[in-house]
Every structure is written in structure tokens, then in C-alpha cells.
Write a protein that holds these residues in place. Sequence first.
Motif, short mmCIF file in Angstrom:
data_model
loop_
_atom_site.label_atom_id
_atom_site.label_comp_id
_atom_site.label_asym_id
_atom_site.label_seq_id
_atom_site.Cartn_x
_atom_site.Cartn_y
_atom_site.Cartn_z
N LEU A 88 0.83 -1.20 0.00
CA LEU A 88 0.00 0.00 0.00
C LEU A 88 0.87 1.26 0.00
CD1 LEU A 88 -2.66 1.51 0.09
CD2 LEU A 88 -2.76 1.08 2.56
N ALA A 89 1.97 1.22 0.72
CA ALA A 89 2.89 2.36 0.73
C ALA A 89 3.41 2.64 -0.68
CB ALA A 89 4.06 2.09 1.68
N ARG A 90 3.73 1.58 -1.41
CA ARG A 90 4.21 1.75 -2.79
C ARG A 90 3.12 2.33 -3.66
NH1 ARG A 90 4.61 -1.02 -7.72
NH2 ARG A 90 6.58 -0.57 -8.78
N LEU A 91 1.89 1.86 -3.52
CA LEU A 91 0.77 2.40 -4.29
C LEU A 91 0.60 3.89 -4.01
CD1 LEU A 91 -1.66 1.92 -6.17
CD2 LEU A 91 -2.95 1.18 -4.16
N LEU A 92 0.68 4.27 -2.75
CA LEU A 92 0.56 5.69 -2.38
C LEU A 92 1.69 6.51 -2.99
CD1 LEU A 92 -0.44 5.20 1.33
CD2 LEU A 92 -1.86 6.23 -0.45
N ARG A 93 2.90 5.96 -2.98
CA ARG A 93 4.05 6.65 -3.58
C ARG A 93 3.85 6.84 -5.07
NH1 ARG A 93 7.16 3.58 -0.57
NH2 ARG A 93 7.65 2.12 -2.23
N LEU A 94 3.35 5.80 -5.74
CA LEU A 94 3.16 5.85 -7.19
C LEU A 94 2.19 6.94 -7.62
CD1 LEU A 94 3.09 2.06 -8.10
CD2 LEU A 94 4.85 3.73 -8.74
N ILE A 95 1.20 7.21 -6.79
CA ILE A 95 0.23 8.24 -7.16
C ILE A 95 0.55 9.60 -6.54
CG2 ILE A 95 -1.61 6.56 -7.54
CD1 ILE A 95 -2.87 7.58 -4.89
N GLU A 102 -0.14 10.43 17.11
CA GLU A 102 0.05 9.35 18.07
C GLU A 102 -1.04 8.33 17.81
OE1 GLU A 102 -0.23 11.12 21.91
OE2 GLU A 102 -2.39 11.08 21.91
N SER A 103 -0.75 7.13 18.12
CA SER A 103 -1.71 6.07 17.87
C SER A 103 -2.82 6.11 18.90
CB SER A 103 -1.01 4.72 17.91
OG SER A 103 -0.67 4.42 19.24
N ALA A 104 -3.79 5.25 18.70
CA ALA A 104 -4.89 5.16 19.65
C ALA A 104 -4.41 4.70 21.02
CB ALA A 104 -5.95 4.21 19.12
N ASP A 105 -3.25 4.06 21.07
CA ASP A 105 -2.70 3.59 22.33
C ASP A 105 -1.82 4.65 23.00
OD1 ASP A 105 -3.86 1.12 21.91
OD2 ASP A 105 -2.16 0.46 20.72
N GLY A 106 -1.63 5.80 22.34
CA GLY A 106 -0.79 6.84 22.89
C GLY A 106 0.65 6.75 22.45
N ALA A 107 1.00 5.69 21.72
CA ALA A 107 2.37 5.54 21.23
C ALA A 107 2.52 6.32 19.92
CB ALA A 107 2.66 4.06 20.98
N PRO A 108 3.72 6.77 19.60
CA PRO A 108 3.91 7.50 18.35
C PRO A 108 3.48 6.65 17.16
CG PRO A 108 5.87 7.63 19.72
CD PRO A 108 4.95 6.65 20.37
N ALA A 109 2.79 7.26 16.25
CA ALA A 109 2.34 6.55 15.06
C ALA A 109 3.44 6.57 14.01
CB ALA A 109 1.09 7.23 14.49
N GLY A 110 3.57 5.49 13.28
CA GLY A 110 4.57 5.42 12.21
C GLY A 110 4.05 6.08 10.95
N THR A 111 4.95 6.39 10.05
CA THR A 111 4.51 6.96 8.79
C THR A 111 3.98 5.87 7.90
OG1 THR A 111 6.71 6.76 7.88
CG2 THR A 111 6.15 8.87 8.88
N ALA A 112 3.09 6.23 7.02
CA ALA A 112 2.46 5.24 6.18
C ALA A 112 3.32 4.84 5.01
CB ALA A 112 1.13 5.79 5.66
N ALA A 113 4.23 5.65 4.60
CA ALA A 113 5.01 5.33 3.41
C ALA A 113 6.45 5.74 3.59
CB ALA A 113 4.41 6.04 2.20
#
Length: 142
Positions: free
Chosen positions: A89-96, A112-123
Motif C-alpha cells: 500500500l505504501a508503494r501504491l501511495l508513492r506511485l500516485i 500518536e496512535s490510539a494507544d498513545g504511542a507514536p504513530a509510524g509513517t504510512a510510506a
Amino acid sequence: MNVHPFTSRVVVRSGVVRVILVGELDLDSGFVVQEAVTACLVQEPPRLCLDLAGVSFCDCAGLSALLRARIAVLRAGVDLVVEGVGPQLARLLRLIGADDILTAGNTRTTPESADGAPAGTAAAPRADGTAATAASPFRELA
């Protein structure tokens, strides 16, 4: 051939709604995302988390379902956190040219995530080391 249907599961913890998606997200399953998000928004949660860690494949129709869900969540005034975007999915997002459209940086609050932890980047960053800019036409969708 063993076919596993696309599923969604909703978990609510401390007022945060987590929509967990599992399977192949495509033309046949995109409606499941919309139904799950719409049902969650009726409850008016302060934050909604889309957990995509279980999504094994996503085509353009699946991406469209995710983008429609994103728009619905943000229009409802609910904070959106997206977690678990896999490499396909990250590649698909990059392609567009929409590397950051499903990242926490596009939510209304701090990432931050729903758990309070830092959220990662999607791509991952583009091959040239840059990231999608604010000039991306997808930023104007929500």
C-alpha cells in the motif's frame, strides 16, 4: 485455493475507536471499510484509528475506499490515526504521489496512535529522498 474474506473488527478502548481491517482490500471488499467507518462515526468518537496491519493487498478500488473513509472521518470532525500501512500500500501511495495522505501527519491532532504511542509513517520516502508536498492535490480532499 483457500480464499479468506476481507473482514473488519471494531474495538473501542478509552473512547477511541479502532477499526481493524484484515484481508485483500479491493473492488469486492471496499464497501466493508465504508460500512465500518460509517457505523463508528454514528457514535461520535473523539478519535478513530484505521489499523491496516492485516491488509495483505490493496488495489486502486481499495485505495479509493480508504480515501473516502478518510474524508468521512475528517468531515465528521473526528481525529484520524492510520497505523500499519504495509509496503504494498505504501508503494501504491508513492506511485500516485500521495505518500503522506494516510499518515498521522494528516490528522487534526498530533501524530500518536490510539494507544498513545507514536504513530509510524504510512510510506517510505520517495526514491529521490523527498516527501509529498502540501501542493499534492490529495491534501485538498478533506
